[in-house]
Design a protein around this motif. Structure first.
Motif, PDB file in Angstrom:
ATOM      1  N   SER A  96       0.831  -1.204   0.000  1.00  0.00           N
ATOM      2  CA  SER A  96       0.000   0.000   0.000  1.00  0.00           C
ATOM      3  C   SER A  96       0.870   1.259   0.000  1.00  0.00           C
ATOM      4  O   SER A  96       2.043   1.221   0.366  1.00  0.00           O
ATOM      5  CB  SER A  96      -0.939  -0.007   1.212  1.00  0.00           C
ATOM      6  N   ALA A  97       0.248   2.372  -0.434  1.00  0.00           N
ATOM      7  CA  ALA A  97       0.999   3.624  -0.578  1.00  0.00           C
ATOM      8  C   ALA A  97       1.411   4.180   0.773  1.00  0.00           C
ATOM      9  O   ALA A  97       0.572   4.328   1.665  1.00  0.00           O
ATOM     10  CB  ALA A  97       0.120   4.646  -1.284  1.00  0.00           C
ATOM     11  N   ASP A 157      -7.125  -3.078   4.432  1.00  0.00           N
ATOM     12  CA  ASP A 157      -5.771  -2.857   4.955  1.00  0.00           C
ATOM     13  C   ASP A 157      -5.832  -2.378   6.387  1.00  0.00           C
ATOM     14  O   ASP A 157      -6.894  -2.039   6.900  1.00  0.00           O
ATOM     15  CB  ASP A 157      -4.940  -1.935   4.039  1.00  0.00           C
ATOM     16  N   THR A 187      -7.815   8.157  -2.647  1.00  0.00           N
ATOM     17  CA  THR A 187      -7.933   8.192  -1.184  1.00  0.00           C
ATOM     18  C   THR A 187      -9.102   9.089  -0.800  1.00  0.00           C
ATOM     19  O   THR A 187      -9.126  10.274  -1.137  1.00  0.00           O
ATOM     20  CB  THR A 187      -6.622   8.700  -0.553  1.00  0.00           C
TER      21      THR A 187
HETATM   22  C1  LIG Z   1       3.986   6.509   6.832  1.00  0.00           C
HETATM   23  C2  LIG Z   1       2.682   6.282   6.137  1.00  0.00           C
HETATM   24  C3  LIG Z   1       2.356   7.068   5.059  1.00  0.00           C
HETATM   25  C4  LIG Z   1       1.158   6.862   4.395  1.00  0.00           C
HETATM   26  N1  LIG Z   1       0.887   7.625   3.305  1.00  0.00           N
HETATM   27  C5  LIG Z   1      -0.287   7.437   2.656  1.00  0.00           C
HETATM   28  C6  LIG Z   1      -0.589   8.229   1.530  1.00  0.00           C
HETATM   29  O1  LIG Z   1       0.187   9.093   1.115  1.00  0.00           O
HETATM   30  N2  LIG Z   1      -1.777   8.008   0.916  1.00  0.00           N
HETATM   31  C7  LIG Z   1      -2.675   7.059   1.357  1.00  0.00           C
HETATM   32  O2  LIG Z   1      -3.748   6.900   0.770  1.00  0.00           O
HETATM   33  N3  LIG Z   1      -2.383   6.277   2.412  1.00  0.00           N
HETATM   34  C8  LIG Z   1      -1.227   6.445   3.059  1.00  0.00           C
HETATM   35  N4  LIG Z   1      -0.941   5.657   4.136  1.00  0.00           N
HETATM   36  C9  LIG Z   1      -1.874   4.568   4.525  1.00  0.00           C
HETATM   37  C10 LIG Z   1      -1.489   3.242   3.861  1.00  0.00           C
HETATM   38  O3  LIG Z   1      -1.707   3.281   2.481  1.00  0.00           O
HETATM   39  C11 LIG Z   1      -2.315   2.083   4.433  1.00  0.00           C
HETATM   40  O4  LIG Z   1      -3.680   2.407   4.360  1.00  0.00           O
HETATM   41  C12 LIG Z   1      -1.918   1.775   5.877  1.00  0.00           C
HETATM   42  O5  LIG Z   1      -0.544   1.951   6.064  1.00  0.00           O
HETATM   43  C13 LIG Z   1      -2.286   0.345   6.237  1.00  0.00           C
HETATM   44  O6  LIG Z   1      -1.951   0.062   7.555  1.00  0.00           O
HETATM   45  P1  LIG Z   1      -0.569  -0.658   8.009  1.00  0.00           P
HETATM   46  O7  LIG Z   1       0.471   0.402   7.979  1.00  0.00           O
HETATM   47  O8  LIG Z   1      -0.867  -1.125   9.383  1.00  0.00           O
HETATM   48  O9  LIG Z   1      -0.315  -1.772   7.044  1.00  0.00           O
HETATM   49  C14 LIG Z   1       0.256   5.846   4.825  1.00  0.00           C
HETATM   50  C15 LIG Z   1       0.593   5.045   5.919  1.00  0.00           C
HETATM   51  C16 LIG Z   1       1.795   5.256   6.573  1.00  0.00           C
HETATM   52  C17 LIG Z   1       2.142   4.379   7.741  1.00  0.00           C
END
Ligand SMILES: Cc1cc2nc3c(=O)[nH]c(=O)nc-3n(C[C@H](O)[C@H](O)[C@H](O)COP(=O)(O)O)c2cc1C
Length: 505
Positions: free
Chosen positions: A190-191, A401, A271
């Motif tokens: 994931s992003a 997620d 998003t």
């Molecule tokens: C450091 C960080 C940056 C993130 N940046 C984005 C982002 O730019 N855009 C987005 O849609 N989700 C973002 N996310 C959310 C992730 O895509 C995802 O939904 C989430 O990390 C899932 O949970 P997990 O970290 O427990 O696997 C981010 C998460 C983290 C931890």
């Protein structure tokens, strides 16, 4: 990469140095000179940090926390002054900072990669080699009291397996297709934004490992490496998804989406849970500490209060007016399958289905947005029920997620109806600590755990997973005792109480 026109005359670094004040402020980024005088007060990170580099090369400070094209996109063309004359640049002997020395020492002290046996282990390690405290605070933080980030893990523990036995599980296959693309795992990356805060190669660590092992990477709008840099680093035919934060200026969004389509991206994840970024207090508090120590990076900024941390500083462009009425426009500008990332209720899942998009991610953004929002896993049951009741027949994929650290988590989500799961932090931490080999190891851990868990559960392919293979009756019960997840508890860093400077008993 400089976007300044090739025909522009070269500018000597001496000339640039003469524009080092609030009245006339030039900076050099990636070999090009920009006049940022009028932009000073609009800079989401505040004017002070730009003024610190006025008249000089700011590339090193700029790189980790900006997408590479941020300056060329946000600054009017007439402020792109042209390339700096490379002959006039005097190499400055760089002092190795205390922070870099600390990072190198910590990297040297890491355990060998083969001692890493589960995904939690990366989290323990990644805090240390993360190049800056700011990076660790940005990655690990979640919103408010950080209840949801913890609930994301706990929810998986409220689902129990109902394994079947005496099935021939000699051969087990955990490969799948995600949005029509082959994936060696039922997991996509994931992003996560700002990869260079964690490792000098940033998101490319993910790209190279994903290409080698047949896993799909979702590229973040706010990646530290540019979109093209990431796609170019892929092996031929490597599939990518892209995550989209919708810009207030829809022309910028349209250009971005259509460019992604031209480059062959296979899924557009819009998003929808971030009309404003959450208050992530670890990140915010660190920024305050930075200010005390003289790094007043947000001083002088009009719109963003000075205590908002990295996350808010980089996201001012996101359009909070985005709504369901915009969906037809997205469907009209691209043929890439569109997935709404950040759905939290059956009601919105049905609206998404009716809107014509191709799928949804049940997600709370890794606990970084609305605190005490439920876990994606918990929402899954009400969403699949609602779609069944609606008699939904067209192809509509559901992803989940948040908190995934084990293959058993993945199998629970798939048994309950998810097509695949997204993983953010576990891969991020893997490359903070070990670069590309770390991500490869994380993929290997998923493979090993999938093989074992599928055998023990009595399935040979992912298609054989059924809701009856789990007992999820406790999933939406938020009371009573539950088994503690000791590894997660050990790596999770609780918020600490504020230490107010002048507090007296
Ligand atoms: C450091 C960080 C940056 C993130 N940046 C984005 C982002 O730019 N855009 C987005 O849609 N989700 C973002 N996310 C959310 C992730 O895509 C995802 O939904 C989430 O990390 C899932 O949970 P997990 O970290 O427990 O696997 C981010 C998460 C983290 C931890």
């Amino acid at each position: 990469m400089s976007l300044a026109s090739n025909s522009s005359p070269l500018i000597s670094s001496e000339t640039a140095k003469q524009h080092a004040s609030r009245d006339s402020c030039w900076i050099i980024v990636h070999g090009s000179v920009y006049d940022v005088t009028d932009f000073l007060d609009e800079h989401p990170g505040g004017s002070q940090i730009i003024l610190k580099y006025a008249g000089q090369d700011a590339t090193e400070a700029y790189e980790p926390i900006h997408p590479p094209d941020a300056i060329t996109t946000n600054l009017p063309k007439n402020k792109h002054l042209g390339p700096v004359d490379p002959d006039t640049i005097v190499a400055i002997a760089k002092e190795v900072t205390e922070e870099e020395k600390r990072r190198q020492a910590l990297l040297a002290a890491r355990p060998p990669l083969d001692e890493i046996i589960n995904l939690h282990d990366f989290e323990v390690e990644s805090e240390l080699p993360c190049p800056s405290a700011k990076g660790w605070a940005y990655y690990s933080s979640a919103s408010d009291d950080e209840i949801t980030i913890r609930e994301n893990r706990l929810a998986f523990q409220r689902v129990w397996f109902r394994p079947r036995v005496l099935r021939n599980v000699a051969k087990v296959d955990w490969s799948t297709t995600i949005l029509g693309q082959k994936s060696s795992l039922p997991v996509y990356i994931s992003a996560t934004a700002l990869g260079k805060l964690g490792h000098p190669d940033g998101e490319l660590n993910l790209t190279r490992a994903a290409g080698k092992h047949g896993v799909i990477q979702m590229i973040a709008t706010l990646a530290s490496c540019s979109f093209d840099e990431i796609v170019d680093a892929g092996v031929p035919g490597q599939p990518f998804f892209v995550q989209l934060y919708v810009n207030r200026d829809r022309e910028i969004t349209k250009r971005y989406v259509q460019h992604a389509e031209k480059r062959g991206v296979k899924g557009l994840f819009i998003t929808v849970d971030a009309p404003q970024l959450g208050r992530r207090e670890k990140d915010m508090r660190l920024k305050l500490i930075g200010e005390e120590s003289g790094a007043k990076v947000q001083e002088g900024q009009k719109d963003v209060p000075k205590d908002q941390g990295v996350a808010r500083a980089i996201s001012a462009f996101i359009d909070p007016s985005l709504c369901w009425d915009d969906i037809p426009w997205f469907l009209s500008i691209t043929k890439i399958p569109i997935i709404l990332k950040g759905i939290s209720t059956a009601e919105d899942a049905l609206l998404a289905y009716d809107s014509g998009v191709h799928g949804i991610v049940l997600s709370n953004h890794g606990g970084r947005q609305l605190d005490t929002a439920r876990s994606g896993l918990e929402i899954l049951i009400e969403v699949t029920d609602a779609l069944k009741k609606r008699g939904a027949t067209r192809q509509f994929d559901i992803f989940v997620d948040g908190g995934v650290r084990r293959a058993s988590d993945v199998l629970k989500a798939l048994a309950l109806g998810a097509k695949a799961v997204g993983v953010g932090r576990a891969f991020l931490y893997a490359y903070c600590a070990y670069g590309q080999p770390g991500v490869e190891k994380a993929i290997q851990i998923f493979r090993d755990e999938l093989e074992m868990n599928m055998r023990l559960l009595g399935v040979t392919t992912l298609d054989e997973l059924r809701p009856e293979m789990v007992d999820a009756r406790a999933l939406n019960v938020h009371t009573g005792s539950i088994a503690e997840d000791n590894l997660f508890r050990g790596t999770y860093q609780p918020l600490s109480l504020a230490k107010f400077r002048d507090a007296k008993l």
